[in-house]
Design a protein around this motif. Sequence first.
Motif, PDB file in Angstrom:
ATOM      1  N   LEU A 109      89.163  24.938  21.057  1.00 42.71           N
ATOM      2  CA  LEU A 109      88.161  25.195  20.485  1.00 42.71           C
ATOM      3  C   LEU A 109      86.965  25.306  21.553  1.00 42.71           C
ATOM      4  CD1 LEU A 109      89.517  23.113  18.379  1.00 42.71           C
ATOM      5  CD2 LEU A 109      87.409  21.308  18.543  1.00 42.71           C
ATOM      6  N   GLY A 110      85.924  26.249  21.093  1.00 45.82           N
ATOM      7  CA  GLY A 110      84.694  26.876  22.260  1.00 45.82           C
ATOM      8  C   GLY A 110      84.607  28.313  21.481  1.00 45.82           C
ATOM      9  N   TYR A 111      83.372  29.012  22.280  1.00 44.82           N
ATOM     10  CA  TYR A 111      83.459  29.974  22.068  1.00 44.82           C
ATOM     11  C   TYR A 111      83.380  31.030  23.060  1.00 44.82           C
ATOM     12  CZ  TYR A 111      79.442  33.198  20.596  1.00 44.82           C
ATOM     13  OH  TYR A 111      78.378  34.015  20.468  1.00 44.82           O
ATOM     14  N   ASN A 112      83.732  32.086  22.752  1.00 46.60           N
ATOM     15  CA  ASN A 112      84.456  33.372  23.608  1.00 46.60           C
ATOM     16  C   ASN A 112      85.228  33.434  24.191  1.00 46.60           C
ATOM     17  OD1 ASN A 112      81.949  35.191  22.868  1.00 46.60           O
ATOM     18  ND2 ASN A 112      80.902  34.569  24.034  1.00 46.60           N
ATOM     19  N   LEU A 113      86.569  32.667  23.569  1.00 43.37           N
ATOM     20  CA  LEU A 113      87.467  31.828  23.839  1.00 43.37           C
ATOM     21  C   LEU A 113      88.754  33.232  23.729  1.00 43.37           C
ATOM     22  CD1 LEU A 113      87.992  28.730  23.058  1.00 43.37           C
ATOM     23  CD2 LEU A 113      86.500  29.909  25.175  1.00 43.37           C
ATOM     24  N   CYS A 137      81.036  25.595  21.838  1.00 47.12           N
ATOM     25  CA  CYS A 137      80.197  26.445  22.515  1.00 47.12           C
ATOM     26  C   CYS A 137      80.388  25.232  24.223  1.00 47.12           C
ATOM     27  CB  CYS A 137      79.040  26.493  22.989  1.00 47.12           C
ATOM     28  SG  CYS A 137      78.969  27.599  24.888  1.00 47.12           S
ATOM     29  N   TYR A 138      80.073  24.169  23.637  1.00 46.62           N
ATOM     30  CA  TYR A 138      79.640  22.521  24.495  1.00 46.62           C
ATOM     31  C   TYR A 138      80.574  21.624  23.628  1.00 46.62           C
ATOM     32  CZ  TYR A 138      76.718  25.132  27.809  1.00 46.62           C
ATOM     33  OH  TYR A 138      76.479  26.474  28.503  1.00 46.62           O
ATOM     34  N   TYR A 139      80.957  20.965  24.397  1.00 51.66           N
ATOM     35  CA  TYR A 139      81.436  19.769  23.929  1.00 51.66           C
ATOM     36  C   TYR A 139      80.837  19.237  23.227  1.00 51.66           C
ATOM     37  CZ  TYR A 139      84.293  15.578  22.322  1.00 51.66           C
ATOM     38  OH  TYR A 139      85.061  14.227  22.402  1.00 51.66           O
ATOM     39  N   ARG A 140      81.299  19.031  21.844  1.00 54.32           N
ATOM     40  CA  ARG A 140      80.057  17.784  21.480  1.00 54.32           C
ATOM     41  C   ARG A 140      81.326  16.902  21.026  1.00 54.32           C
ATOM     42  NH1 ARG A 140      75.425  20.413  19.228  1.00 54.32           N
ATOM     43  NH2 ARG A 140      76.559  22.048  19.467  1.00 54.32           N
ATOM     44  N   THR A 141      81.460  15.675  20.202  1.00 52.42           N
ATOM     45  CA  THR A 141      81.759  14.225  19.915  1.00 52.42           C
ATOM     46  C   THR A 141      82.387  15.098  18.296  1.00 52.42           C
ATOM     47  OG1 THR A 141      80.961  12.891  21.580  1.00 52.42           O
ATOM     48  CG2 THR A 141      82.669  12.133  19.799  1.00 52.42           C
ATOM     49  N   THR A 165      91.705  12.769  29.611  1.00 54.46           N
ATOM     50  CA  THR A 165      89.925  12.391  30.358  1.00 54.46           C
ATOM     51  C   THR A 165      88.645  12.090  30.095  1.00 54.46           C
ATOM     52  OG1 THR A 165      89.032  14.508  29.164  1.00 54.46           O
ATOM     53  CG2 THR A 165      91.159  14.996  31.417  1.00 54.46           C
ATOM     54  N   THR A 166      87.709  12.954  30.506  1.00 59.77           N
ATOM     55  CA  THR A 166      86.736  11.276  30.068  1.00 59.77           C
ATOM     56  C   THR A 166      86.516  12.849  28.399  1.00 59.77           C
ATOM     57  OG1 THR A 166      85.054  12.124  32.005  1.00 59.77           O
ATOM     58  CG2 THR A 166      83.875  11.717  29.878  1.00 59.77           C
ATOM     59  N   THR A 167      86.402  13.859  28.443  1.00 63.06           N
ATOM     60  CA  THR A 167      86.729  14.237  26.677  1.00 63.06           C
ATOM     61  C   THR A 167      87.450  13.949  25.899  1.00 63.06           C
ATOM     62  OG1 THR A 167      85.290  16.590  27.916  1.00 63.06           O
ATOM     63  CG2 THR A 167      86.546  16.947  25.437  1.00 63.06           C
ATOM     64  N   LEU A 257      73.364  16.178  14.865  1.00 61.12           N
ATOM     65  CA  LEU A 257      72.844  15.461  14.764  1.00 61.12           C
ATOM     66  C   LEU A 257      72.502  15.191  16.362  1.00 61.12           C
ATOM     67  CD1 LEU A 257      74.521  11.881  13.239  1.00 61.12           C
ATOM     68  CD2 LEU A 257      72.213  13.025  12.689  1.00 61.12           C
ATOM     69  N   THR A 258      73.871  15.676  17.510  1.00 58.63           N
ATOM     70  CA  THR A 258      73.193  16.278  18.895  1.00 58.63           C
ATOM     71  C   THR A 258      72.825  17.819  19.235  1.00 58.63           C
ATOM     72  OG1 THR A 258      75.092  16.226  19.449  1.00 58.63           O
ATOM     73  CG2 THR A 258      74.391  13.896  19.298  1.00 58.63           C
ATOM     74  N   ARG A 259      71.893  17.776  20.138  1.00 61.27           N
ATOM     75  CA  ARG A 259      71.682  18.980  20.995  1.00 61.27           C
ATOM     76  C   ARG A 259      72.153  18.677  21.473  1.00 61.27           C
ATOM     77  NH1 ARG A 259      70.680  20.019  16.780  1.00 61.27           N
ATOM     78  NH2 ARG A 259      68.798  20.065  15.549  1.00 61.27           N
TER      79      ARG A 259
END
Length: 397
Positions: A109-113, A137-141, A165-167, A257-259
């Motif tokens: 999962l991601g962007y421009n991969l 693009c960035y990890y968000r739960t 890992t943390t993620t 809900l998150t940015r």
Amino acid sequence: CQVIPEKCVDCGECVEVCPVEALSSPKNTEEPAPITTPAKEVCMEQSTANQTNPAQEVAQLEGELGRYKGVWVFIEQREGHIAPVSLELLGAGRQLADKLGVELAGVLLGYNLSGLEASLYEYGADKVYLVDHPVLCYYRTETYMQVVGKLVQEYLPEIVLMGATTTGRDLAGAVATELATGLTADCTVLDIDQAKRLLLATRPAFGGNIMATIVAKKHRPQMATVRPKVMKMGDPVPGRQGVLVKPEVSLQEENLLTRVLEIVQEYGEQANLQDAEIIVAGGRGLGDKESFHKICGSLAEAIGGKVGGTRAAVEAGWLEQKYQVGQTGVTVAPKLYFALGISGAIQHLVGIRGSDIIIAINSDPEAPIFQECTYGIVGDALKIVPNLIKPLQVLLK
Ligand code: FAD
């Protein structure tokens, strides 16, 4: 357990003591009933509701659970760089998939991969599910959980592995909760019970004193996380090909809900202990903060190593928690690990067993570290280390 309604006196004692809050009073009366039978042992019986005999279990697996097929590895990436633990897990996942006779897939999962999937085939994936979207693009739960959960419900894998890992820890817990399935965290061994097609997820339990093998018999997918460096990374097969699947997802930034406002990168010599080839670790035996840094720092600097330590050293305030090695710290697998003034408690040892060579210096000849190390020196680390620096520099040149 379940409460036997006819025998229940509504004393509420079982409700209070149940560690998983699984019991409730079946009577639910405003007025507590007079206590006529004192023994709570006789008002409860082992529930048989969820028990099945082996024949039923097999039938159940062949039915509902048998629809789930395949092993998945969540591929963690940051700015297009795949986390090494994901490649390690592809190696472990390959073995599980071969034992089950199913496909191994990577979930990216991601962007421009675009193009990143090629290396995943080389490390063992037969298939890659790629979801490329600006919102990812960035990890968000929130977003990652939604997408992984949806993919699982659509493609029904029987096993899902993630790096601890943390993620990975965050995502695995969220996905398991979303799917109401079982998750075994921080596994050290993964295997398959071929007769029952069950994942055998082994991890240390009770402070590392026993190894517990955990199975999820009644839920799918079976989920597990594994820390970096616990599984050996396999050798890539250059040019190995696989199938790319690009599922459609509908994600709107404004609905979230998150940015992500800013990414702050941490730089520094010590940044990643897990990737270090040489680690100089110190323990309580080094006496105080000043000696700890003098001894560990000078040796590490001289031979190009990074400094780590035990929980005792961290708790004494000698170094930050992120440099703690062991069960509640990081797992490391350097070529060379120095254990200076470290006793060798099991919780520390589980984090260093992947090291190629362990050199221990301890004043106590009975210290457990001597049962684990490759080379041991009995003596005062504060006196021995300064004399080792020059010869080691020559040796490691
Ligand atoms: P000690 O056990 O006190 O050992 C000091 C050693 O130094 C002794 O063997 C002594 O002989 C030697 N010594 C003394 N003076 C000198 C000298 N001058 N030269 C050479 N040697 C000398 N610990 C971790 O490290 N990592 C973890 O992730 C971790 N997680 C834990 C999780 C749980 C749930 C629990 C219960 C504990 C955990 N611990 C962990 C703590 C662990 O049990 C030990 O307490 C800890 O590892 C001990 O650290 P140490 O070896 O520095 O200290």
